[in-house]
Design an enzyme around this catalytic site. Structure first.
Site, PDB file in Angstrom:
ATOM      1  N   LEU A 156       0.857  -1.198   0.000  1.00 14.87           N
ATOM      2  CA  LEU A 156       0.000   0.000   0.000  1.00 14.87           C
ATOM      3  C   LEU A 156       0.886   1.237   0.000  1.00 14.87           C
ATOM      4  CD1 LEU A 156      -2.536  -1.076   2.796  1.00 14.87           C
ATOM      5  CD2 LEU A 156      -2.965  -1.007   0.320  1.00 14.87           C
ATOM      6  N   ASP A 216       2.440  -5.974   2.788  1.00 12.99           N
ATOM      7  CA  ASP A 216       2.844  -5.013   3.824  1.00 12.99           C
ATOM      8  C   ASP A 216       3.268  -5.686   5.127  1.00 12.99           C
ATOM      9  OD1 ASP A 216       2.332  -2.233   2.765  1.00 12.99           O
ATOM     10  OD2 ASP A 216       0.432  -3.188   2.276  1.00 12.99           O
ATOM     11  N   GLU A 266       4.924  -3.716  13.153  1.00 12.83           N
ATOM     12  CA  GLU A 266       4.488  -2.877  14.282  1.00 12.83           C
ATOM     13  C   GLU A 266       2.978  -2.688  14.312  1.00 12.83           C
ATOM     14  OE1 GLU A 266       5.688   1.422  15.886  1.00 12.83           O
ATOM     15  OE2 GLU A 266       4.995   1.495  13.828  1.00 12.83           O
ATOM     16  N   ASP A 267       2.368  -2.662  13.122  1.00 12.60           N
ATOM     17  CA  ASP A 267       0.937  -2.341  13.071  1.00 12.60           C
ATOM     18  C   ASP A 267       0.050  -3.451  13.621  1.00 12.60           C
ATOM     19  OD1 ASP A 267       1.231   0.226  11.995  1.00 12.60           O
ATOM     20  OD2 ASP A 267       1.644  -0.631  10.022  1.00 12.60           O
ATOM     21  N   ARG A 302      -6.588   4.988   9.847  1.00 11.47           N
ATOM     22  CA  ARG A 302      -6.458   3.566  10.194  1.00 11.47           C
ATOM     23  C   ARG A 302      -6.987   3.217  11.587  1.00 11.47           C
ATOM     24  NH1 ARG A 302      -2.463   1.177   6.871  1.00 11.47           N
ATOM     25  NH2 ARG A 302      -2.759   2.094   4.804  1.00 11.47           N
ATOM     26  N   HIS A 315       0.110   7.765  10.059  1.00 14.24           N
ATOM     27  CA  HIS A 315       0.035   7.390  11.480  1.00 14.24           C
ATOM     28  C   HIS A 315       0.541   8.518  12.376  1.00 14.24           C
ATOM     29  CE1 HIS A 315       0.558   3.008  10.017  1.00 14.24           C
ATOM     30  NE2 HIS A 315      -0.683   3.128  10.467  1.00 14.24           N
ATOM     31  N   CYS A 322       8.145   0.938  12.365  1.00 17.81           N
ATOM     32  CA  CYS A 322       7.120   0.013  11.871  1.00 17.81           C
ATOM     33  C   CYS A 322       7.660  -1.374  11.557  1.00 17.81           C
ATOM     34  CB  CYS A 322       6.405   0.595  10.660  1.00 17.81           C
ATOM     35  SG  CYS A 322       7.463   0.802   9.280  1.00 17.81           S
TER      36      CYS A 322
END
Ligand code: CIR
Length: 327
Positions: free
Chosen positions: A39, A83, A88-89, A154, A212, A322
């Site tokens: 993305l 991705d 981290e996400d 997000r 973010h 991330c």
């Protein structure tokens, strides 16, 4: 630009690193379709897949050099999830507790399962997000004392609430990132009312809400944050300062959040990783002014520095924090 915060405010003692001492890290290999399918908020320049892999592997090596032997676990990329290197996400971990997230991008939700397994294997007790909540770890800023959570494209309010439920002892403050970006843009638009259409477009682009919260601000010491010296970065810094839970007594004694300003032209370097007495920052080859500023800060408080190039991961909106989960 008005300088709202200065490194001269920094109290080396407040940049204590106890909360940022880690023995483990989870990272995730680069997917073969990263360059083609990750993305991206700006699909401008193509991603060089080979260089991206080299940059990611330098990142993993840096962590290996900072953590105890065997402390870094590298999961393989998730099938069909370009991705997934941005691990981290998928989870927030503090101490021996975790919250498994529900990433805001539906295409990324399948990444969470393997991370859940790895955390369970490491004896981390993990909670999950309730239906309807979305949360990306990139929106979660832990200062060593409290959480700030960016409400972004997000992450929603239910996601921020899930964080509070998962970490009952820790204060959680939602940061209305999109609303703050809109208000900065409105204020500037009024001033640019008579400027050229192109100037107005450039300004709108630079005030757009970032992906973010941590695209703008990251922890570089206890209660100490690196923040992009942009109009939005300054607005966010004010918001954090005003809503921070630094106790009143400590504030009276002069303690509050401290900010290291990252020069406007190098704003993406505001995302740095503090681990075991070392600050990992974007390289001076890529972002020289920021490396200078952050290097000066690190020297002042006795942190070592590792510089890494991240150009190709950054093209997919990736930053330093991330690519790992540290605990
Ligand atoms: C995404 O759009 O989800 C990825 N291309 C980038 C995620 C970066 N995550 C982070 O900085 N925490």
């Amino acid at each position: 630009m008005r300088r709202l915060f200065s490194t001269s405010l920094l109290n080396p003692a407040s940049a204590g690193v106890a909360a940022f001492t880690f023995s483990r890290a989870l990272v995730r290999g680069l997917s073969p379709d990263f360059a083609a399918s990750a993305l991206r908020s700006d699909a401008g320049a193509p991603i060089d897949g080979t260089l991206a892999a080299a940059q990611h592997s330098a990142y993993v090596s840096a962590l290996r050099s900072l953590l105890p032997e065997g402390g870094v676990t590298e999961l393989v990329a998730e099938n069909g999830c370009p991705d997934s290197c941005f691990i981290e996400d998928t989870a927030v971990v503090v101490g021996a507790r975790a919250l498994l997230t529900s990433p805001g991008a539906p295409s990324r939700r399948a990444e969470v399962g393997k991370v859940a397994e790895a955390l369970a294997a490491a004896n981390i007790k993990a909670a999950t997000c309730p239906p309807g909540a979305t949360l990306d770890g990139g929106d979660v800023l832990y200062t060593g004392r409290e959480f700030f959570v960016g409400l972004s494209s997000r992450t929603n309010a239910a996601g921020a609430a899930a964080l509070g439920a998962a970490f009952p002892g820790l204060r959680v403050t939602a940061v209305p990132l999109i609303a703050l970006a809109a208000s900065v843009d409105r204020a500037q638009s009024a001033r640019l009312a008579h400027a050229t259409a192109r100037k107005q477009r450039d300004q709108q682009r630079s005030n757009a809400s970032p992906l973010h919260l941590k695209s703008l601000v990251s922890v570089v010491g206890a209660d100490t944050l690196a923040v992009a010296d942009t109009p939005l970065g300054n607005e966010v810094a004010h918001f954090l300062q005003d809503s921070s839970g630094v106790p009143r007594d400590a504030r009276r004694a002069g303690a509050k959040l401290q900010f290291v300003l990252v020069p406007t032209a190098n704003a993406p370097a505001a995302n740095a990783v503090l681990v075991n007495g070392t600050l990992i920052i974007r390289s001076r080859k890529e972002l020289p002014e920021a490396a200078e500023e952050l290097g000066e800060f690190a020297d002042a408080v006795g942190l070592k520095v590792i510089e890494l190039e991240m150009s190709e991961l950054a093209k997919a909106d990736g930053a330093l924090t991330c690519c790992s989960i540290l605990f």
